[in-house]
Design an enzyme around this catalytic site. Sequence first.
Site, short mmCIF file in Angstrom:
data_model
loop_
_atom_site.label_atom_id
_atom_site.label_comp_id
_atom_site.label_asym_id
_atom_site.label_seq_id
_atom_site.Cartn_x
_atom_site.Cartn_y
_atom_site.Cartn_z
N ASP A 200 0.89 -1.15 0.00
CA ASP A 200 0.00 0.00 0.00
C ASP A 200 0.94 1.21 0.00
O ASP A 200 1.85 1.29 0.84
CB ASP A 200 -0.83 -0.07 1.30
N HIS B 157 -1.85 6.34 6.73
CA HIS B 157 -1.05 5.10 6.80
C HIS B 157 -0.31 4.90 5.50
O HIS B 157 -0.72 5.39 4.44
CB HIS B 157 -1.96 3.90 7.07
N ALA C 67 -4.73 -7.28 4.71
CA ALA C 67 -5.53 -7.92 5.75
C ALA C 67 -6.58 -8.81 5.09
O ALA C 67 -7.04 -8.52 3.99
CB ALA C 67 -6.24 -6.86 6.60
ZN LIG Z 1 -4.28 2.23 2.21
#
Ligand SMILES: [Zn+2]
Length: 193
Positions: A56, A75, A135
């Site tokens: 990411d 994040h 996840a």
């Molecule tokens: Zn993200």
Amino acid sequence: MESLKPQDALLIADVQNDFLPGGALGIRGGDEILPVLLTYIHRFQGKGLPIFLSRDWHPSNHCSFHSQGGPWPVHCVAGSPGSLPPSSFEAPSSAVLIYKAIDANEEAYSAFEHTPLHRHLQALGVRRLFIGGLATDYCVLNTVKDARALGYEVCLLTDGIRAVNLLPEDGRQAEAHMIQLGAVPVRLEALAA
Ligand SMILES: [Zn+2]
């Protein structure tokens, strides 16, 4: 038992500090799967099979952040400490990194979304993907969905995933959904050495 074959590849989603305990979007137990994932990596490496790692990788004004009206805290800002894997997670230099959601206005939970992953896999003749990482209820789920839609066989590494679980059943439901889509659940001990 499953055995690794020449047209297999490993795809590990988003092992990055921000998704591990203590990180901006820390996933409970996320650190527990790292030794398992490293063992899978060594198995694939030992057979000379391709390994892909998704990351990411957001600009600081990414649309998924609270500051931009999105659902998540800041994040995985590209290149920040939170965007990197922990030092204990050493992937071979031959592993291919797939960066996703790199544009401010684009969210991507799937490692296939706006990335060259499918082209890489086609070029290598990959037919079956072993998918794990973080996840379960977001990147893993959406990556498995896209992989199945693109016609890949999928083995889901059920001992190498952990869920965010905004709702307590999210991870379990995501796993059931992936299996319903044809993903075969696999554990390390069920993978022939
Ligand atoms: Zn993200």
